[in-house]
Enzyme design. Structure first.
Site, PDB file in Angstrom:
ATOM      1  N   ASN A   1      -5.866  19.094   0.953  1.00 33.37           N
ATOM      2  CA  ASN A   1      -4.513  18.963   1.481  1.00 33.37           C
ATOM      3  C   ASN A   1      -4.533  19.350   2.958  1.00 33.37           C
ATOM      4  OD1 ASN A   1      -1.836  19.168   2.209  1.00 33.37           O
ATOM      5  ND2 ASN A   1      -1.213  20.419   0.463  1.00 33.37           N
TER       6      ASN A   1
ATOM      7  N   HIS B   1       1.579  11.735   0.104  1.00 33.18           N
ATOM      8  CA  HIS B   1       1.034  12.985   0.628  1.00 33.18           C
ATOM      9  C   HIS B   1       0.122  13.650  -0.397  1.00 33.18           C
ATOM     10  CE1 HIS B   1       0.573  17.007   2.062  1.00 33.18           C
ATOM     11  NE2 HIS B   1       1.441  17.527   1.221  1.00 33.18           N
TER      12      HIS B   1
ATOM     13  N   HIS C   1       0.846  -1.195   0.000  1.00 31.79           N
ATOM     14  CA  HIS C   1       0.000   0.000   0.000  1.00 31.79           C
ATOM     15  C   HIS C   1       0.880   1.244   0.000  1.00 31.79           C
ATOM     16  CE1 HIS C   1      -3.334  -2.680   0.972  1.00 31.79           C
ATOM     17  NE2 HIS C   1      -2.586  -3.182   1.938  1.00 31.79           N
TER      18      HIS C   1
END
Length: 511
Positions: A442, A409, A405
């Site tokens: 974000n 970011h 996996h």
């Protein structure tokens, strides 16, 4: 035969010819895939394949020995006390030294991601209209923000803090503290509730927030709220960008090597309220469109008994810093524009600098995680290029052999696209990152934890699976953390995806 029938026949024949030409290429790619897979398994299990015949020969020779020879060998070993005692002493000494000096295992017991209330959601049209009503942005800036939002990969359900919903906005110290408390305490309350951990059991606290660093610090706010013990080792990391979450994990890991039988809590967040940009410089408007409200709290332990209930074990942390280079240092830079308004400027060279930092990081990480088959291919390519001056492309290791996996970011659509391309990942590998960007935006250093929560919510985490968390941050930094699942991991109560995971993945509009 009619003209239309003739055309249909010609078209069908053309399709068949086209397909017949494509078929060998398809078969060739499939064959290469399985050749590489076979090579990988051969090299991985080469030692086993060599040892099996050797063991077979030893067993056959042992069976052929006479009972008298075996008896003589036993007597020789029985009466050679000096050798036995010496070997035993070395064995005991070596075992003791290894046990005393080996690094302590660091376990991730559980973590929690903050989910803001629905009344803080911000839709694109509302975002633009709100920006227009503030009177701080000209038409060019508003149109630029609209285009960024449409191409960003963000959805219509991301969150901004309460102070930014007001007209005019209220970016004060008081409202910034209010946002920090709401996010940090919300994540910590859920973490403590899920784990049953008591405040007095926490020996280490690490908090990271890049742009909001009040006095008393954010870590002191947590100590005060939960009445943590007086001898707690608390740290507050500021100005370290979106990769500070991995840095905080690394610091906690080092502290857990020194302090025995304790817990460490790592809190990662960013503050939107006091860092919204109210000017018209386009490079400084991008963060307004991408950054959203969020945070995470992670509970780490070095207690061996916690292995049974922990979700993951920390395997590696690799950190890369490119701050010695001026362009890298200034590619994400907080400054004032021409009229004195403060914001964070993003350089046009950001992606190129991030690519260079990634290359340096994976050069260090690769030998630690890649199977020997991939390392041999990389080494062979390097030797042929350096020694024989061969015109071969640099071999990009296949990290899909090392990790199950990927938590990249969610800094923006371009960041995810670039890593997907450079690391030759499949859409399924970057799905957690894309969906986190779409659902939460974000959220800076905490985004990698929302992505991990997505994987768990989808039921994809199995025992032994390896997870690669990779983040980029100002400075410029690229940091990686590798975790191994200790069991089949299910989502914890009050996961941020709890009531919406059934809607994902969603189709994201093309840029």
């Amino acid at each position: 035969m009619s003209t239309s029938a003739t055309n249909r026949g010609a078209t069908t024949a053309g399709v068949q010819i086209h397909q017949s030409r494509r078929l060998p290429d398809f078969l060739h790619s499939v064959n290469l895939k399985y050749v590489k897979l076979g090579y990988h398994y051969l090299i991985t299990h080469l030692l086993t394949l060599c040892l099996v015949p050797l063991m077979a020969v030893i067993i056959i020779e042992a069976c052929r020995m006479n009972p008298e020879d075996i008896h003589q060998l036993w007597l020789h070993l029985q009466y050679n006390l000096v050798s036995v005692i010496t070997c035993s002493a070395f064995l005991v000494f070596g075992s003791t030294a290894y046990i005393m000096t080996r690094p302590r295992s660091v376990y991730l017991v559980d973590y929690s991601c903050y989910r803001p209330p629905s009344d803080l959601e911000v839709q694109f049209d509302r975002f633009i209209e709100h920006s227009r009503l503030t009177g701080d942005f000209d038409e060019s800036a508003l149109e630029f923000q609209r285009k960024i939002l449409e191409r960003s990969g963000l959805g219509e359900e991301t969150y901004v803090p309460e102070a930014m919903h007001d007209i005019p906005p209220r970016p004060s110290m008081a409202t910034a503290r209010q946002e920090a408390e709401q996010v940090m305490f919300g994540a910590l309350d859920n973490l403590f509730r899920n784990t049953g951990i008591k405040a007095k059991d926490i020996g280490i606290l690490v908090v990271n927030c890049s742009l909001f660093n009040p006095t008393p610090s954010l870590s002191a706010m947590i100590v005060n709220k939960y009445k943590l013990r007086g001898n707690i080792r608390s740290y507050n990391l500021g100005g370290m960008g979106c990769s500070a979450g991995v840095i905080a994990i690394d610091l906690a890991k080092d502290l857990l090597q020194v302090h025995r039988n304790t817990y460490a809590v790592v809190v990662s967040t960013e503050n939107i309220t006091q860092n919204w940009y109210f000017g018209n410089k386009k490079s400084m408007l991008i963060p307004n469109c991408l950054f959203r409200m969020g945070g995470s709290a992670v509970l780490l332990s070095n207690k061996s008994k916690d292995r049974r209930r922990a979700k993951y074990k920390l395997v590696h942390v690799v950190r890369t810093h490119r701050g010695a280079d001026d362009k890298a240092f200034k590619c994400v830079y907080q400054e004032q524009d021409d009229v004195g308004k403060t914001g964070v400027s993003l350089s046009k060279d950001l992606m190129a600098i991030a690519g260079g930092a990634l290359k340096t990081n994976i050069t260090t990480l690769g030998p630690l995680v890649l199977p020997i088959s991939e390392q041999l291919l990389f080494f062979a390519t390097l030797v042929s290029k350096k020694l024989f001056n061969a015109k071969v492309k640099p071999y990009i290791p296949d990290f899909k052999f090392a990790f199950d996996h990927f938590c990249i970011h969610a800094g923006g659509r371009a960041v995810i696209d670039e890593l997907e391309k450079n690391l030759q990942l499949l859409p399924a590998h970057v799905e957690p990152s894309r969906m986190t960007l779409h659902r939460f935006g974000n959220t800076s250093s905490s985004s990698i934890w929302y992505e991990l929560a997505y994987t768990e919510a989808k039921g994809r985490m199995r025992k032994g699976n390896r997870v690669w968390q990779i983040a980029f941050g100002s400075g410029f930094k690229c940091n990686s953390a590798v975790w191994e699942a200790l069991r089949k991991v299910n989502p914890s109560p009050n996961s941020p995806w709890e009531d919406c995971i059934h809607r994902y993945p969603v189709e994201v509009a093309a840029a």
